[in-house]
Structure formats: C-alpha cells, structure tokens
Design an enzyme around this catalytic site. Structure first.
Site, mmCIF file in Angstrom:
data_model
loop_
_atom_site.group_PDB
_atom_site.id
_atom_site.type_symbol
_atom_site.label_atom_id
_atom_site.label_comp_id
_atom_site.label_asym_id
_atom_site.label_seq_id
_atom_site.Cartn_x
_atom_site.Cartn_y
_atom_site.Cartn_z
ATOM 1 N N LYS A 98 1.905 2.869 -4.991
ATOM 2 C CA LYS A 98 3.043 2.283 -6.257
ATOM 3 C C LYS A 98 2.182 1.788 -7.450
ATOM 4 O O LYS A 98 2.849 2.260 -8.528
ATOM 5 C CB LYS A 98 3.394 0.491 -5.411
ATOM 6 N N THR A 126 -5.712 -11.907 3.903
ATOM 7 C CA THR A 126 -6.962 -11.162 3.090
ATOM 8 C C THR A 126 -7.796 -12.395 2.859
ATOM 9 O O THR A 126 -8.636 -11.723 2.103
ATOM 10 C CB THR A 126 -6.234 -10.366 2.017
ATOM 11 N N SER A 143 4.691 12.230 -4.967
ATOM 12 C CA SER A 143 3.348 12.520 -5.492
ATOM 13 C C SER A 143 2.793 13.194 -4.316
ATOM 14 O O SER A 143 3.369 13.028 -3.293
ATOM 15 C CB SER A 143 2.685 11.206 -5.493
ATOM 16 N N VAL A 144 2.502 14.065 -4.592
ATOM 17 C CA VAL A 144 1.834 15.503 -3.618
ATOM 18 C C VAL A 144 0.433 15.888 -4.228
ATOM 19 O O VAL A 144 -0.200 16.023 -2.722
ATOM 20 C CB VAL A 144 2.521 16.727 -4.384
ATOM 21 N N ASP A 182 0.990 -1.369 -0.192
ATOM 22 C CA ASP A 182 -0.179 -0.473 -0.032
ATOM 23 C C ASP A 182 0.765 1.370 -0.004
ATOM 24 O O ASP A 182 0.576 2.136 0.611
ATOM 25 C CB ASP A 182 -0.939 -0.294 1.423
ATOM 26 N N GLN A 231 2.321 -5.994 -2.891
ATOM 27 C CA GLN A 231 2.463 -5.905 -1.658
ATOM 28 C C GLN A 231 4.130 -5.644 -1.448
ATOM 29 O O GLN A 231 4.169 -4.437 -1.822
ATOM 30 C CB GLN A 231 3.249 -7.965 -1.511
ATOM 31 N N THR A 290 -9.456 -5.340 1.101
ATOM 32 C CA THR A 290 -10.718 -5.659 2.256
ATOM 33 C C THR A 290 -11.043 -4.668 3.376
ATOM 34 O O THR A 290 -12.445 -5.105 3.869
ATOM 35 C CB THR A 290 -9.617 -6.154 3.767
ATOM 36 N N GLY A 309 -3.815 -4.546 -4.099
ATOM 37 C CA GLY A 309 -5.120 -3.749 -4.442
ATOM 38 C C GLY A 309 -4.329 -2.084 -4.670
ATOM 39 O O GLY A 309 -3.769 -1.462 -4.376
ATOM 40 N N HIS A 310 -4.311 -2.194 -6.494
ATOM 41 C CA HIS A 310 -3.575 -0.935 -7.152
ATOM 42 C C HIS A 310 -4.861 -0.222 -7.296
ATOM 43 O O HIS A 310 -5.521 -0.665 -7.880
ATOM 44 C CB HIS A 310 -3.106 -1.308 -7.935
ATOM 45 N N ASP A 325 1.582 14.725 1.006
ATOM 46 C CA ASP A 325 0.347 16.010 1.031
ATOM 47 C C ASP A 325 -0.344 15.886 2.304
ATOM 48 O O ASP A 325 -0.795 16.411 3.164
ATOM 49 C CB ASP A 325 -0.343 16.167 -0.057
HETATM 50 P P1 IMP Z 1 -2.735 -13.040 2.365
HETATM 51 O O1 IMP Z 1 -1.636 -12.003 1.720
HETATM 52 O O2 IMP Z 1 -3.542 -12.620 2.161
HETATM 53 O O3 IMP Z 1 -1.696 -14.173 3.391
HETATM 54 O O4 IMP Z 1 -1.735 -12.089 3.712
HETATM 55 C C1 IMP Z 1 -0.444 -11.775 4.848
HETATM 56 C C2 IMP Z 1 -0.362 -10.906 5.164
HETATM 57 O O5 IMP Z 1 -0.039 -9.632 4.240
HETATM 58 C C3 IMP Z 1 -1.296 -10.105 6.225
HETATM 59 O O6 IMP Z 1 -1.520 -8.769 7.186
HETATM 60 C C4 IMP Z 1 -1.832 -8.910 4.734
HETATM 61 O O7 IMP Z 1 -2.739 -7.852 5.502
HETATM 62 C C5 IMP Z 1 -1.009 -8.982 3.753
HETATM 63 N N1 IMP Z 1 -1.620 -7.825 3.061
HETATM 64 C C6 IMP Z 1 -0.954 -8.946 1.600
HETATM 65 N N2 IMP Z 1 -1.321 -8.546 0.114
HETATM 66 C C7 IMP Z 1 -1.687 -6.867 0.944
HETATM 67 C C8 IMP Z 1 -1.230 -5.738 0.432
HETATM 68 O O8 IMP Z 1 -1.883 -5.618 -0.789
HETATM 69 N N3 IMP Z 1 -0.763 -4.892 1.427
HETATM 70 C C9 IMP Z 1 -1.201 -4.256 2.087
HETATM 71 N N4 IMP Z 1 -0.590 -5.829 2.881
HETATM 72 C C10 IMP Z 1 -1.449 -7.264 2.257
#
Ligand code: IMP
Length: 430
Positions: A16, A130, A418-419, A13, A225, A306, A40-41, A338
């Site tokens: 990216k 997730t 990025s601002v 998060d 990630q 989520t 999630g992008h 920002d």
């Molecule tokens: P999993 O990848 O669903 O098995 O989750 C394992 C850990 O990675 C958990 O703490 C999730 O919240 C975290 N996680 C997995 N994918 C992301 C992502 O894209 N952004 C932030 N945290 C992530």
C-alpha cells in the site's frame, strides 16, 4: 468532497505504501485511521528508505499535511522516534503539519506486557500478533478504561489515569498470567515525559479534515493492515483488533460517508500472510521460495515490523471479490507483478469447492476456510523481466492476460500496476 481511501484487500503487506506514495503526490493531506505500530510501510525515495509504522507514509511528500485519527492506537515512543527519523531525513514534521486526534488511544508498556503474556498463554492457539500491544490497547478502549491522548493535556489527570492503568495491568499480569509486576513510578515519569513532547500535536482531527474537505482539498486515507485482518470482516480470530476496511476510515477519522470519492483496493499479484490463520492458496517448496525471495532484498517477503518470513501463495480471487464487496472498492492497484516473472505457469484461485458446491465468495465470510478446496485456473507465465515496462503495451502478452483475467473475475478495473521496487516502476492505466 474528495476523500480517497486506500485499503489492503488481503492480510496486509500488499504494498500500500507504494500506491499511497503515488496518490499522496496529488493529495493535500494524508491520514492514518486504524491500527498502530503493528503496521509497516516501506517507502523508497531515491536512495532513502523510510520504514514507517505509525505516521502516515504520505508524510514523505513535504507539501501534504498529515493526520492520525481517533481510530489509531499510539505507542508514544514509536511516534517520537518516527518524527525524529523523518526530521533527520530533512523533511519537516511539526505541530502545524502533523495533527493527532485527542480521541486516539495510547499504547503503554502495560499493553506490551499483556500482549506478550496473552500470546504465551494461548500456547498452540496463539494468533502470532506483532507483540506491539495492539489487542490490549483496543481491549481497554472498548472496556471504557483506555487512555485517550486528550489526557496528556492535563498532567494531574494523566498521572492519576496512568497509575490506575498500571495497577490494573499489574493485577492481570500477576494474578492471571503469573508474570512479574511492572515498576509503576518510573513508567509514570516516562509517560509524563512523552506527554510534554506530544501535547502540541494533539488536535481535533475530525474537524480539521472536514474543514479541509469542505474547502475542496483532496485527502487520502491510508489503510494499514488489510481486509482479511479486520476485526469483524477478517479471518476471525486470526485478525487484528481494529477496522482496516474502508468504513473504518470514516469511523477512525470522524467523517460521514458522503465525502468518499474513490475506494482504492491494493492487491499483491500473489497472496501473503504473517501470523497464524487460514490460507487456502498457500504454497510451499520451490514456488514459495520464488514468491518469498531469500530475504536479501528489501522487497522480499519478510515482515517489516517483525522480520518474520511471510507465508505465501497464489492470488485468491474468492477472497478478493469478498474484499471488493465489504470495502465498496471502485478500482484496484496491483503490486509486485514483477515477482511473477520466471514462472512457467501461474495459478489463480477462481472459486472454492466444498462437497458438490462451487463458491465465488465464501458463504459465511472468510472464517471457516479449511473445508474449502481452491479451484485453480492455470495461466501461462512469462520469462521477461518487466521492471522497465511503463505502458500497458510494454508488458508481455501473458502478463496482460493475467491482469485481464483478474479484472474480469472481479468486475473492477485495475488502474495501477507496480512492476518494481522504485517509485518510478509503475504503470498507470487510463
Ligand atoms: P496484532 O495486530 O499485533 O494484534 O496482530 C494480529 C494479527 O495481525 C497477526 O497475525 C499479525 O501478524 C497481523 N498483522 C498486524 N498488523 C499487520 C500488518 O501491518 N501487516 C501484516 N500483518 C499484520
């Protein structure tokens, strides 16, 4: 050969998607190399907001080819719905533009059920996954009983493999977790349907990217990630089950190391994390509310996948230096600067303290962090709104000081800042 790798330096998060969006404009191809639809992008193009989990977010640039590598685990339902979402926005996605590795693994309804059952069984020690079936799908891959996409090309073999897979899942669900068994036959019909739709996209991604690179094409490997969620290099066991770090791009696309040009580390101007695990610079109360936002805006700190509120804290330079080392980062992009506007003071964690020792980098990686106390450098904040800043000189002096302090502590240049949430809200430095 010009392969650029974009990696998150924190717990995912980092924003990216924004940096990918900028660099994809100049790339010939974009590629996802690890993880699955746990990512999630969010990419904003004009008044369109794309929330992509699986397909590389650079796909919103119609000129770029898109690849999904062998390191990725694929929920076929998500894949097909994202293809539809992009097509509905008027952007073409078809088998001459999107290529998915035959060696990528499938996530099934069985993996989703196991993820839920395992998290429930962990009780207080839960990871906070997730619940997208990521861990169980990679477990099957490592145990050499996974379902690779190539099986979808041969219906008879695919059906036999699915039946065996769901039977194993049911044994685990019933015997180990005392859960209800899945109804296998309708699931087989469902997955055979997915195979029909996905088959045309299955390709030899490693060969295609190698050929593109040899022809001088610029390829952008999009990390999902972040470094601190890496299976080996993250805050184990509070990590994901794949390799989001830069070497994971080579492994997850089937490429050799010689093709790497730049490794671009994306760092949020503060720290966030979803799920459980250590977080030395975590803050609460008013400061946390400021950093997190109320949830009313798309850029507030609530999970894209989520919807969970993210934990927030001050930027941790100890972990950033570590991320620079394990990824081989050549330049940094700083996002969401920002959000720091309006603080009287801003803290930067410059070292960890334990007993009489001060550490610049965690001595045994980032696992046992609870025994360290963050040492903060306190910088003066700035009140100005900075979203309209486009040049270095436009930034308030204290914001420039903040950026210079990070660069000096890390010895890596920050080349993009990025601002604001819009595509244009960015400062590019020479
Ligand atoms: P999993 O990848 O669903 O098995 O989750 C394992 C850990 O990675 C958990 O703490 C999730 O919240 C975290 N996680 C997995 N994918 C992301 C992502 O894209 N952004 C932030 N945290 C992530």
């Amino acid at each position: 050969m010009p392969l650029d790798i974009i990696v998150g330096t924190q717990w995912g998060d980092e924003g990216k998607g924004r940096i990918v969006d900028l660099l994809a404009a100049e790339a010939d191809a974009v590629a996802r190399y690890s993880g699955g639809d746990n990512a999630g992008h969010t990419v904003t193009v004009g008044d369109q907001i794309f929330k992509l989990h699986l397909i590389p977010s650079g796909v919103v640039h119609p000129h770029a080819q898109a690849f999904i590598g062998n390191g990725v685990v694929i929920n076929p339902a998500t894949l097909l719905s994202e293809i539809e979402q992009i097509q509905q926005a008027g952007i073409e996605v078809h088998p001459q533009r999107l290529f998915i590795s035959y060696a990528a693994h499938l996530i099934t309804a069985g993996h989703l059920a196991l993820d839920r059952a395992q998290e429930a069984a962990r009780g207080k020690a839960k990871i906070g996954t997730t619940l997208r079936g990521i861990g169980p799908a990679y477990t099957d891959k490592v145990a050499r009983r996974g379902l690779r996409l190539e099986l979808m090309r041969d219906e008879k073999r695919f059906v036999a493999a699915l039946r065996e897979h769901f039977e194993t899942v049911n044994q685990l669900l019933q015997r180990l977790y005392q859960e209800e068994a899945l109804d296998v036959e309708p699931l087989i019909t469902e997955y055979v349907g997915y195979a029909q739709a996905i088959k045309p996209y299955i390709a030899d991604v490693s060969a295609l990217i190698a050929e593109a690179l040899a022809g001088g094409k610029r390829v952008l490997a999009e990390g999902a990630q972040g470094t601190l969620l890496d299976l080996d290099h993250g805050t184990y066991p509070f990590v994901t089950s794949s390799y989001p770090t830069a070497p994971g791009a080579l492994l997850g696309l089937g490429l050799g190391a010689a093709c790497v040009d730049r490794v671009i580390g994306v760092t949020k101007a503060f720290q966030t994390r979803v799920g459980a695990g250590p977080f030395p610079t975590e803050v609460f109360d008013q400061t946390a509310n400021h950093l997190r936002g109320s949830g009313a805006n798309p850029w507030d700190e609530f999970g894209t996948t989520t919807g969970r509120p993210r934990r927030v804290g001050w930027l941790d330079l100890v972990l950033l230096r570590y991320a620079i080392r394990v990824n081989g980062i050549s330049e940094l992009a700083l996002t969401k600067l920002d959000i720091l506007s309006g603080f009287n003071e801003i803290k930067l964690c410059v070292a960890y303290q334990a007993d009489d020792h001060s550490y610049q980098i965690p001595p045994f990686g980032p696992t046992e962090l609870d025994s360290f106390k963050p040492v903060y450098q306190v910088l003066a904040g700035w009140k100005e709104e900075i979203r309209s800043c486009r040049r270095w000189e436009d930034l308030p002096l204290n914001a420039r000081q903040y950026i210079r302090t990070i660069e000096e502590a890390c010895q890596v240049p920050i080349k993009r800042i990025s601002v604001g949430p819009e595509r244009k809200d960015v400062i590019v430095l020479a």
